[in-house]
Structure formats: C-alpha cells, structure tokens
Design an enzyme around this catalytic site. Structure first.
Site, PDB file in Angstrom:
ATOM      1  N   ILE A 156       0.607  -1.158   0.029  1.00 57.88           N
ATOM      2  CA  ILE A 156       0.032   0.085   0.084  1.00 57.88           C
ATOM      3  C   ILE A 156       0.719   1.323   0.068  1.00 57.88           C
ATOM      4  CG2 ILE A 156      -1.734   1.191   1.074  1.00 57.88           C
ATOM      5  CD1 ILE A 156      -2.529  -1.513  -0.046  1.00 57.88           C
ATOM      6  N   ARG A 244      -5.601   5.434 -13.971  1.00 54.06           N
ATOM      7  CA  ARG A 244      -4.669   5.067 -15.031  1.00 54.06           C
ATOM      8  C   ARG A 244      -4.530   6.112 -15.983  1.00 54.06           C
ATOM      9  NH1 ARG A 244      -8.348  -0.622 -14.922  1.00 54.06           N
ATOM     10  NH2 ARG A 244      -7.286  -1.526 -13.185  1.00 54.06           N
ATOM     11  N   GLY A 340      25.514   3.647 -23.173  1.00 48.11           N
ATOM     12  CA  GLY A 340      26.156   2.479 -23.364  1.00 48.11           C
ATOM     13  C   GLY A 340      26.637   2.059 -21.872  1.00 48.11           C
ATOM     14  N   GLU A 364      -1.335  -0.119 -10.340  1.00 50.03           N
ATOM     15  CA  GLU A 364      -2.944   0.324 -10.819  1.00 50.03           C
ATOM     16  C   GLU A 364      -3.165  -0.390 -12.181  1.00 50.03           C
ATOM     17  OE1 GLU A 364      -3.886   4.511 -10.666  1.00 50.03           O
ATOM     18  OE2 GLU A 364      -2.144   4.950  -9.310  1.00 50.03           O
TER      19      GLU A 364
HETATM   20  N1  CAA Z   1     -16.173   1.705 -13.507  1.00 48.69           N
HETATM   21  C1  CAA Z   1     -17.592   1.248 -12.983  1.00 48.69           C
HETATM   22  N2  CAA Z   1     -17.813  -0.098 -12.863  1.00 48.69           N
HETATM   23  C2  CAA Z   1     -17.275  -1.012 -13.106  1.00 48.69           C
HETATM   24  C3  CAA Z   1     -15.927  -0.895 -13.937  1.00 48.69           C
HETATM   25  C4  CAA Z   1     -15.348   0.343 -14.065  1.00 48.69           C
HETATM   26  N3  CAA Z   1     -14.287   0.797 -14.620  1.00 48.69           N
HETATM   27  N4  CAA Z   1     -15.107  -1.893 -14.231  1.00 48.69           N
HETATM   28  C5  CAA Z   1     -15.991  -3.039 -13.594  1.00 48.69           C
HETATM   29  N5  CAA Z   1     -17.155  -2.431 -13.078  1.00 48.69           N
HETATM   30  C6  CAA Z   1     -18.212  -2.923 -12.609  1.00 48.69           C
HETATM   31  C7  CAA Z   1     -18.906  -3.989 -13.463  1.00 48.69           C
HETATM   32  O1  CAA Z   1     -19.704  -3.122 -14.472  1.00 48.69           O
HETATM   33  C8  CAA Z   1     -19.632  -5.179 -12.548  1.00 48.69           C
HETATM   34  O2  CAA Z   1     -20.803  -4.402 -12.318  1.00 48.69           O
HETATM   35  P1  CAA Z   1     -22.121  -5.475 -12.170  1.00 48.69           P
HETATM   36  O3  CAA Z   1     -21.813  -6.588 -11.245  1.00 48.69           O
HETATM   37  O4  CAA Z   1     -23.206  -4.735 -11.697  1.00 48.69           O
HETATM   38  O5  CAA Z   1     -22.376  -5.840 -13.683  1.00 48.69           O
HETATM   39  C9  CAA Z   1     -18.628  -4.983 -11.329  1.00 48.69           C
HETATM   40  O6  CAA Z   1     -17.749  -3.817 -11.601  1.00 48.69           O
HETATM   41  C10 CAA Z   1     -17.732  -6.207 -11.737  1.00 48.69           C
HETATM   42  O7  CAA Z   1     -16.883  -6.057 -12.933  1.00 48.69           O
HETATM   43  P2  CAA Z   1     -16.281  -7.256 -13.651  1.00 48.69           P
HETATM   44  O8  CAA Z   1     -17.151  -8.349 -13.675  1.00 48.69           O
HETATM   45  O9  CAA Z   1     -15.554  -6.623 -14.819  1.00 48.69           O
HETATM   46  O10 CAA Z   1     -14.891  -7.581 -12.520  1.00 48.69           O
HETATM   47  P3  CAA Z   1     -13.644  -8.756 -12.710  1.00 48.69           P
HETATM   48  O11 CAA Z   1     -13.746  -9.464 -11.404  1.00 48.69           O
HETATM   49  O12 CAA Z   1     -13.953  -9.356 -13.941  1.00 48.69           O
HETATM   50  O13 CAA Z   1     -12.458  -7.764 -12.645  1.00 48.69           O
HETATM   51  C11 CAA Z   1     -10.788  -6.435 -13.440  1.00 48.69           C
HETATM   52  C12 CAA Z   1     -12.141  -6.748 -13.450  1.00 48.69           C
HETATM   53  C13 CAA Z   1     -10.690  -5.222 -14.501  1.00 48.69           C
HETATM   54  C14 CAA Z   1      -9.912  -7.582 -13.739  1.00 48.69           C
HETATM   55  C15 CAA Z   1     -10.392  -5.947 -12.232  1.00 48.69           C
HETATM   56  O14 CAA Z   1     -10.493  -6.802 -10.960  1.00 48.69           O
HETATM   57  C16 CAA Z   1      -9.110  -5.186 -12.257  1.00 48.69           C
HETATM   58  O15 CAA Z   1      -9.027  -3.856 -12.745  1.00 48.69           O
HETATM   59  N6  CAA Z   1      -8.046  -5.605 -11.448  1.00 48.69           N
HETATM   60  C17 CAA Z   1      -6.922  -5.039 -11.505  1.00 48.69           C
HETATM   61  C18 CAA Z   1      -6.856  -4.434  -9.944  1.00 48.69           C
HETATM   62  C19 CAA Z   1      -5.720  -3.431 -10.012  1.00 48.69           C
HETATM   63  O16 CAA Z   1      -5.723  -2.465 -11.028  1.00 48.69           O
HETATM   64  N7  CAA Z   1      -5.082  -3.133  -9.036  1.00 48.69           N
HETATM   65  C20 CAA Z   1      -4.267  -2.154  -8.791  1.00 48.69           C
HETATM   66  C21 CAA Z   1      -4.209  -1.766  -7.173  1.00 48.69           C
HETATM   67  S1  CAA Z   1      -3.938  -0.085  -6.767  1.00 48.69           S
HETATM   68  C22 CAA Z   1      -2.378  -0.097  -6.990  1.00 48.69           C
HETATM   69  O17 CAA Z   1      -1.527  -0.208  -7.748  1.00 48.69           O
HETATM   70  C23 CAA Z   1      -2.000   0.859  -5.667  1.00 48.69           C
HETATM   71  C24 CAA Z   1      -1.111   1.659  -5.290  1.00 48.69           C
HETATM   72  O18 CAA Z   1      -0.804   1.882  -4.194  1.00 48.69           O
HETATM   73  C25 CAA Z   1      -0.203   2.234  -6.618  1.00 48.69           C
END
Ligand code: CAA
Length: 382
Positions: A156, A244, A340, A364
């Site tokens: 985190i 992003r 280099g 992210e």
């Molecule tokens: N905006 C709004 N709603 C969204 C959305 C978005 N961009 N993306 C998904 N949703 C909604 C969907 O519509 C769905 O809603 P319903 O159930 O009502 O239909 C719900 O959220 C679930 O969506 P998915 O079925 O698409 O979810 P999934 O489990 O298949 O996962 C994923 C999608 C894109 C893989 C997601 O899990 C993801 O982005 N994973 C990567 C996580 C990430 O980026 N982690 C980084 C951590 S932060 C970080 O790096 C911290 C730091 O300190 C730097």
C-alpha cells in the site's frame, strides 16, 4: 477547462521550475535515503499540490482531467517518488470520496486533504487478491453503528505516512464477487491498525509502500463511501480509471525526461572521432523514442478531454495505461543503450530511471489487466 488556460500555464511554469530547481537535484538523495525529504513535502504543500484535484468548494483547485494531465506532464519529469506522495493522495487515495462520497464525507475530509494535512492511501490489494481484486478477503462486519474491519492489505503506497485510507472490504460474506465489496474511509489513528515494515523495492525508492493490517478495527458506519453497501468495487474501478490516465501522463513525462537525458548525452559523447548523436543508428533510437512518446502524449490528452466531456473512458484509460507504460519501458531501455556502459552505472540517471519505469507496467493494473479490459469490451461489444 476548469481553471482557465492562463492560470494553468502559470501553474505549469511554477511546477516546471520546482522540478528543475528542487526535485531533479534532490533525486540522488531520495534514492539513497529512500524517502522524500520532509522539507520538499512541505514545499509541495505550499505550492498547493495536495489540492490540485480537490473541488474548489472544498479548498482545492478543482483541476479538470485535461488540466491534471498537463500538470503531470511537467511534474512527472522528476523521479516518480515525488509524484507518489501527493499524486496518490489526490488520486487513488481520495478520489473515492470525490467521485462517490456523500456531501458530509466530502465536507469532513476534502479540505484537510487539499491543505496537505491528510496524506491518503488506496487499500485494495491483498496478499491473495492482486489482479483479481474482486476476490478480496478483508472483512467488514456490521456492529451497531460501526463496521469492524479485519484483514491485511499489501504493497500500500504511502501507508507509513498516511493519515487516511480508502479501504475496500467485504461486507457481504455470501457474495464472493464484486457486489459484496464496500469502500470505507478509515482514519489512521483508529485503534486496530498496524503498518508493516517498509517494503524494499527495485526502484521508485522514496515512495513508501507497506502492509496495512486491520484487527478488530471499528469504523463508524457513516464512513462507508456513498453511504451504501456493495458499491465499493465499482468505486475502486472508477478511481482506477482516472488513476490510469494519470499514470499514463506520468509515463509520458518520464519518457520526455529520458529522451532529454539521451539527447544531451548523444550530443556530448564522442566515439570514432564524432559525437555519437551523429551516427544514424543512435538517431534511430532517439527517433523511435520521440515518436512513441508523442503518440502517448496525444492519446492521454484525448482520453482526458473525453473524460471531461462526460464520455465513458474506461477502455480508453486502459489503452493509455497499457501503451504509455510499455512505451516508457522501451524509451528507458533505449536511453540506457544510448548511454552504453555509462547507462548501467548508478552515477548516471538512466540506470535509476530505468528501474523506476519498470513499476509503471505493474501498479494500478498490470499491462495484462489493461489488455483484458480492452479486449473484453471489444468482444462483448462495449
Ligand atoms: N467503472 C465502473 N464499474 C465497473 C468498472 C469501471 N471501470 N469496471 C467494472 N465495473 C463493474 C462492472 O460493471 C460489474 O458491475 P455489475 O456486477 O453490476 O455488472 C462489477 O464492477 C464487476 O466487474 P467485472 O465483472 O468486470 O469484474 P472482474 O472481477 O472481472 O474484474 C478487473 C475486473 C478489470 C480484472 C479488475 O479486477 C481489475 O481492474 N483488476 C486490477 C486491479 C488493480 O488495478 N489493482 C491495482 C491496485 S491499486 C495500486 O496499484 C495501488 C498503489 O498504491 C499504486
């Protein structure tokens, strides 16, 4: 534009001077001490950087997305650790409140964020829930007018210095997917929070990450973002869409810095009796970097403008993050190559920036997650 182009131009000039005169000269020290010096954080606060994206009604500048990326194009020429402390605060750390918070939540927290009093963190990732964020296990159990949070968050950013965490936790144990997750505002001094030891990283030294462990941590029910259970995963995704584009803008800026370093070196370094910049094979590396960086800049500006116009940019945000983070990786690699042997030595910035750039393809949302978001939307017809 929310502020007006003159004000933004002035802000960019001020930030450009701050980067050149204060941040770039401090990079080596940040690398060695693995922290951003407190006097530089204090200067960032005085410059108003912690209020860039906080709406004006709550004491910030309320930059539009386009204005924010224009500022990032300047700021992120410096080592990413500097951006990390305020960028995480005004980005993923607090945007959940800005985007989905109740009026009371905004009133209570945003002014303190804008002033720099509260450093923020985004607590989504867990030991067993990284890319598959919806499978997170941290539990938030309702108990009267509180929730009791138990679980561990991993990697985190800002955790060791944070005053406030946006924490995603499961409020519905029966729902193992996204719909069972809620987002909470958790103040650092709430009993039951332990911060783990600071992680040792490959690069981006000075940006501090650590585990955050919640044990029987009682948070007022009023702190559930938006006031409703089950919306936390969507809030996190909306925050990440915005984040992003911001990360992509930072990749563009770092690529511009790396190109400038490569050009300066190519103009000075002589081999075979000539400046190496006169050789076409060196020029080819510089040219590829320049063209790719320009493409990244153009797409980031386009996505930012579309977001400001109210378009759904979730696929575009993933396109920007995917292309720009991969692009800065290639640019960093070519810059090391232009340098280099010197490019492999810690004495020159290319070596450090090469390690710093590597993380952009991971946090992210990894490049593979961005591909999945883009590809899935294409096939499913979004
Ligand atoms: N905006 C709004 N709603 C969204 C959305 C978005 N961009 N993306 C998904 N949703 C909604 C969907 O519509 C769905 O809603 P319903 O159930 O009502 O239909 C719900 O959220 C679930 O969506 P998915 O079925 O698409 O979810 P999934 O489990 O298949 O996962 C994923 C999608 C894109 C893989 C997601 O899990 C993801 O982005 N994973 C990567 C996580 C990430 O980026 N982690 C980084 C951590 S932060 C970080 O790096 C911290 C730091 O300190 C730097």
């Amino acid at each position: 534009m929310a502020l007006g182009s003159d004000v933004v131009a002035q802000l960019r000039d001020t930030i450009a001077r701050f980067v050149d005169e204060r941040l770039i000269p401090a990079e080596k020290r940040v690398e060695e001490e693995d922290r951003v010096p407190p006097e530089i954080v204090a200067e960032m606060k005085r410059l108003g950087l912690f209020g860039l994206t906080v709406p004006q009604d709550y004491g910030g500048l309320g930059l539009s997305m386009e204005e924010e990326v224009l500022v990032a194009f300047e700021f992120s020429r410096a080592a990413p650790a500097f951006r990390s402390i305020f960028g995480t605060t005004i980005g993923i750390g607090s945007q959940g409140i800005v985007i989905d918070g109740t009026p009371e939540q905004k009133e209570k927290y945003l002014p303190r964020i804008a002033s720099g009093e509260l450093i923020c963190s985004f607590a989504l990732t867990e030991p067993e829930a990284g890319s598959d964020a919806a499978s997170l296990k941290t539990r938030a159990r309702r108990d009267g007018d509180h929730y009791v949070i138990d679980g561990t968050k991993r990697f985190i950013t800002n955790a060791p210095v944070a005053g406030l965490f946006t924490v995603m936790a499961r409020t519905d144990p029966e729902n193992k997917g996204a719909g069972g997750v809620s987002a909470f505002i958790v103040e650092r001094d709430t009993p039951g929070i332990t911060i783990g030891k600071i992680d040792k990283k490959m690069g981006q030294k000075g940006s501090m990450t650590a585990d955050v462990i919640f044990e029987n941590c009682r948070v007022p029910a009023a702190n559930i973002i938006g006031g409703r259970e089950g919306m936390g995963f969507k809030t996190a995704m909306k925050v990440l869409d915005r984040g992003r584009i911001g990360i992509a803008a930072s990749c563009v800026a770092l690529a511009e810095r790396l190109i400038a370093e490569a050009v300066t070196y190519a103009r000075e370094r002589k081999q075979f009796g000539k400046k190496i910049g006169e050789f076409q094979l060196v020029q080819a590396m510089l040219a590829d970097s320049r063209a790719e960086c320009y493409a990244g800049r153009a797409m980031v500006l386009d996505a930012a403008r579309r977001r400001d116009a109210g378009e759904d940019i979730r696929v575009l945000a993933s396109c920007c993050k995917l292309f720009c983070s991969e692009m800065v990786g290639r640019v960093a690699d070519r810059t090391v190559q232009v340098f280099g042997g010197a490019g492999y030595m810690a004495e020159y910035p290319a070596e450090r920036l090469y390690r710093d750039a590597r993380l952009f393809r991971i946090y992210e949302g990894t490049s593979q997650i961005q591909q999945l978001v883009i590809g899935r939307a294409m096939v499913e017809g979004d």
